[in-house]
Design a protein around this motif. Structure first.
Motif, PDB file in Angstrom:
ATOM      1  N   ALA A   1      -1.022  -7.879   0.940  1.00  0.00           N
ATOM      2  CA  ALA A   1      -1.253  -9.258   0.495  1.00  0.00           C
ATOM      3  C   ALA A   1      -1.609  -9.297  -0.988  1.00  0.00           C
ATOM      4  O   ALA A   1      -1.228 -10.231  -1.699  1.00  0.00           O
ATOM      5  CB  ALA A   1      -2.367  -9.900   1.320  1.00  0.00           C
ATOM      6  N   GLN A   2      -2.311  -8.273  -1.449  1.00  0.00           N
ATOM      7  CA  GLN A   2      -2.708  -8.193  -2.853  1.00  0.00           C
ATOM      8  C   GLN A   2      -1.634  -7.536  -3.726  1.00  0.00           C
ATOM      9  O   GLN A   2      -1.852  -7.282  -4.899  1.00  0.00           O
ATOM     10  CB  GLN A   2      -4.035  -7.435  -2.979  1.00  0.00           C
ATOM     11  CG  GLN A   2      -5.181  -8.168  -2.329  1.00  0.00           C
ATOM     12  CD  GLN A   2      -6.511  -7.443  -2.444  1.00  0.00           C
ATOM     13  OE1 GLN A   2      -6.632  -6.353  -3.007  1.00  0.00           O
ATOM     14  NE2 GLN A   2      -7.552  -8.056  -1.906  1.00  0.00           N
ATOM     15  N   GLU A   3      -0.474  -7.258  -3.117  1.00  0.00           N
ATOM     16  CA  GLU A   3       0.676  -6.668  -3.806  1.00  0.00           C
ATOM     17  C   GLU A   3       0.341  -5.324  -4.447  1.00  0.00           C
ATOM     18  O   GLU A   3       0.821  -4.991  -5.535  1.00  0.00           O
ATOM     19  CB  GLU A   3       1.264  -7.651  -4.820  1.00  0.00           C
ATOM     20  CG  GLU A   3       1.764  -8.919  -4.151  1.00  0.00           C
ATOM     21  CD  GLU A   3       2.368  -9.921  -5.111  1.00  0.00           C
ATOM     22  OE1 GLU A   3       2.407  -9.650  -6.324  1.00  0.00           O
ATOM     23  OE2 GLU A   3       2.793 -10.986  -4.634  1.00  0.00           O
ATOM     24  N   LYS A   4      -0.453  -4.504  -3.745  1.00  0.00           N
ATOM     25  CA  LYS A   4      -0.840  -3.178  -4.227  1.00  0.00           C
ATOM     26  C   LYS A   4      -0.231  -2.056  -3.389  1.00  0.00           C
ATOM     27  O   LYS A   4      -0.237  -0.909  -3.809  1.00  0.00           O
ATOM     28  CB  LYS A   4      -2.367  -3.041  -4.204  1.00  0.00           C
ATOM     29  CG  LYS A   4      -3.069  -3.995  -5.145  1.00  0.00           C
ATOM     30  CD  LYS A   4      -4.577  -3.869  -5.022  1.00  0.00           C
ATOM     31  CE  LYS A   4      -5.279  -4.819  -5.974  1.00  0.00           C
ATOM     32  NZ  LYS A   4      -6.754  -4.741  -5.814  1.00  0.00           N
ATOM     33  N   TRP A   5       0.293  -2.371  -2.223  1.00  0.00           N
ATOM     34  CA  TRP A   5       0.735  -1.336  -1.288  1.00  0.00           C
ATOM     35  C   TRP A   5       1.977  -0.592  -1.759  1.00  0.00           C
ATOM     36  O   TRP A   5       2.071   0.622  -1.618  1.00  0.00           O
ATOM     37  CB  TRP A   5       0.950  -1.930   0.105  1.00  0.00           C
ATOM     38  CG  TRP A   5       1.255  -0.872   1.118  1.00  0.00           C
ATOM     39  CD1 TRP A   5       2.443  -0.666   1.756  1.00  0.00           C
ATOM     40  CD2 TRP A   5       0.372   0.145   1.592  1.00  0.00           C
ATOM     41  NE1 TRP A   5       2.347   0.409   2.606  1.00  0.00           N
ATOM     42  CE2 TRP A   5       1.074   0.926   2.515  1.00  0.00           C
ATOM     43  CE3 TRP A   5      -0.952   0.464   1.325  1.00  0.00           C
ATOM     44  CZ2 TRP A   5       0.519   2.009   3.181  1.00  0.00           C
ATOM     45  CZ3 TRP A   5      -1.518   1.551   1.977  1.00  0.00           C
ATOM     46  CH2 TRP A   5      -0.790   2.311   2.896  1.00  0.00           C
ATOM     47  N   GLN A   6       2.939  -1.295  -2.328  1.00  0.00           N
ATOM     48  CA  GLN A   6       4.178  -0.631  -2.730  1.00  0.00           C
ATOM     49  C   GLN A   6       3.927   0.428  -3.799  1.00  0.00           C
ATOM     50  O   GLN A   6       4.563   1.484  -3.791  1.00  0.00           O
ATOM     51  CB  GLN A   6       5.220  -1.641  -3.224  1.00  0.00           C
ATOM     52  CG  GLN A   6       6.597  -1.022  -3.411  1.00  0.00           C
ATOM     53  CD  GLN A   6       7.148  -0.373  -2.144  1.00  0.00           C
ATOM     54  OE1 GLN A   6       7.165  -0.971  -1.072  1.00  0.00           O
ATOM     55  NE2 GLN A   6       7.598   0.869  -2.247  1.00  0.00           N
ATOM     56  N   ALA A   7       2.988   0.213  -4.687  1.00  0.00           N
ATOM     57  CA  ALA A   7       2.650   1.225  -5.697  1.00  0.00           C
ATOM     58  C   ALA A   7       2.097   2.486  -5.029  1.00  0.00           C
ATOM     59  O   ALA A   7       2.376   3.604  -5.475  1.00  0.00           O
ATOM     60  CB  ALA A   7       1.639   0.666  -6.692  1.00  0.00           C
ATOM     61  N   VAL A   8       1.338   2.309  -3.958  1.00  0.00           N
ATOM     62  CA  VAL A   8       0.829   3.453  -3.201  1.00  0.00           C
ATOM     63  C   VAL A   8       1.994   4.244  -2.617  1.00  0.00           C
ATOM     64  O   VAL A   8       2.079   5.464  -2.767  1.00  0.00           O
ATOM     65  CB  VAL A   8      -0.134   2.999  -2.074  1.00  0.00           C
ATOM     66  CG1 VAL A   8      -0.479   4.155  -1.149  1.00  0.00           C
ATOM     67  CG2 VAL A   8      -1.385   2.366  -2.650  1.00  0.00           C
ATOM     68  N   ILE A   9       2.900   3.558  -1.966  1.00  0.00           N
ATOM     69  CA  ILE A   9       4.060   4.207  -1.348  1.00  0.00           C
ATOM     70  C   ILE A   9       4.899   4.929  -2.404  1.00  0.00           C
ATOM     71  O   ILE A   9       5.273   6.089  -2.226  1.00  0.00           O
ATOM     72  CB  ILE A   9       4.935   3.176  -0.590  1.00  0.00           C
ATOM     73  CG1 ILE A   9       4.133   2.507   0.527  1.00  0.00           C
ATOM     74  CG2 ILE A   9       6.198   3.824  -0.042  1.00  0.00           C
ATOM     75  CD1 ILE A   9       3.523   3.445   1.514  1.00  0.00           C
ATOM     76  N   ASP A  10       5.173   4.249  -3.505  1.00  0.00           N
ATOM     77  CA  ASP A  10       5.977   4.855  -4.570  1.00  0.00           C
ATOM     78  C   ASP A  10       5.337   6.135  -5.093  1.00  0.00           C
ATOM     79  O   ASP A  10       6.025   7.127  -5.350  1.00  0.00           O
ATOM     80  CB  ASP A  10       6.183   3.868  -5.719  1.00  0.00           C
ATOM     81  CG  ASP A  10       7.056   2.691  -5.323  1.00  0.00           C
ATOM     82  OD1 ASP A  10       7.739   2.762  -4.272  1.00  0.00           O
ATOM     83  OD2 ASP A  10       7.039   1.686  -6.061  1.00  0.00           O
ATOM     84  N   SER A  11       4.024   6.132  -5.237  1.00  0.00           N
ATOM     85  CA  SER A  11       3.316   7.324  -5.718  1.00  0.00           C
ATOM     86  C   SER A  11       3.497   8.500  -4.775  1.00  0.00           C
ATOM     87  O   SER A  11       3.760   9.618  -5.211  1.00  0.00           O
ATOM     88  CB  SER A  11       1.825   7.037  -5.875  1.00  0.00           C
ATOM     89  OG  SER A  11       1.614   6.049  -6.846  1.00  0.00           O
TER      90      SER A  11
END
Length: 193
Positions: free
Chosen positions: A164-174
């Motif tokens: 919801a805070q649009e932070k998850w995809q950066a975690v996955i990409d890392s």
């Protein structure tokens, strides 16, 4: 997991996550050893979710009605920001957290599962619960995990908040870009950026 647009909107405001323990971080079982020592089992996925939330700027706290050396150890291991044990009435600890971290009710998520949690759950902006919670806890929750307590429910709820805070995809990409041990250490270091 089913959710409403209201749950999604409220998740965007979360700055602190408060957790109950028995029935949330654990399955609610307590094993007693020969010498009276208590044993609890924690889910590593929940632990990683808590760590990721912290690295992405969400403060964490535990308010539990029981006291346990093992839990104190786990809270230290996870670097929980605030830790309260032996609190049957959780509201005073909740108020302390609001004051200490200069938060409003709408800034806080609380994951609880039983009657002791209701007073705080009805105050926070994002009350959530586990699949095997009491009906009373479910009735005041804006989000109910598909998983039971101690079985990944905390992780699922944290992922919902981070998405919801649009932070998850950066975690996955890392994590997708890890090639060697150096990369793995770099991901852990940089995930908070």
């Amino acid at each position: 997991m089913q959710y409403t647009q209201d749950a999604l909107a409220r998740a965007k405001n979360v700055k602190m996550l408060i957790l109950d323990v028995d029935g949330v971080l654990t399955d609610g079982s307590i094993a007693v050893g020969d010498n009276g020592e208590l044993f609890k089992t924690f889910n590593v996925r929940d632990g990683l979710g808590i760590t990721l939330a912290q690295k992405l700027g969400i403060k964490t706290a535990i308010i539990t009605g029981r006291e346990s050396k093992m839990l104190a150890y786990r809270a230290r291991e996870l670097k929980i920001n605030a830790f309260y044990q032996n609190k049957k009435n959780k509201v005073p600890a909740y108020r302390e957290l609001l004051a200490e971290y200069q938060l409003k009710d709408e800034d806080v998520a609380y994951i609880g599962d039983d009657l002791f949690d209701l007073a705080v759950m009805k105050r926070v902006g994002f009350p959530a619960t586990v699949a095997d919670a009491t009906e009373e806890a479910k009735s005041v929750s804006i989000l109910i995990s598909d998983f039971a307590g101690g079985k990944g429910a905390v992780r699922q709820i944290i992922e919902f908040i981070l998405k919801a805070q649009e932070k998850w995809q950066a975690v996955i990409d890392s994590y997708l870009n890890i090639e060697d041990e150096t990369d793995a250490k770099e991901v852990e270091k940089n995930i908070s950026q």
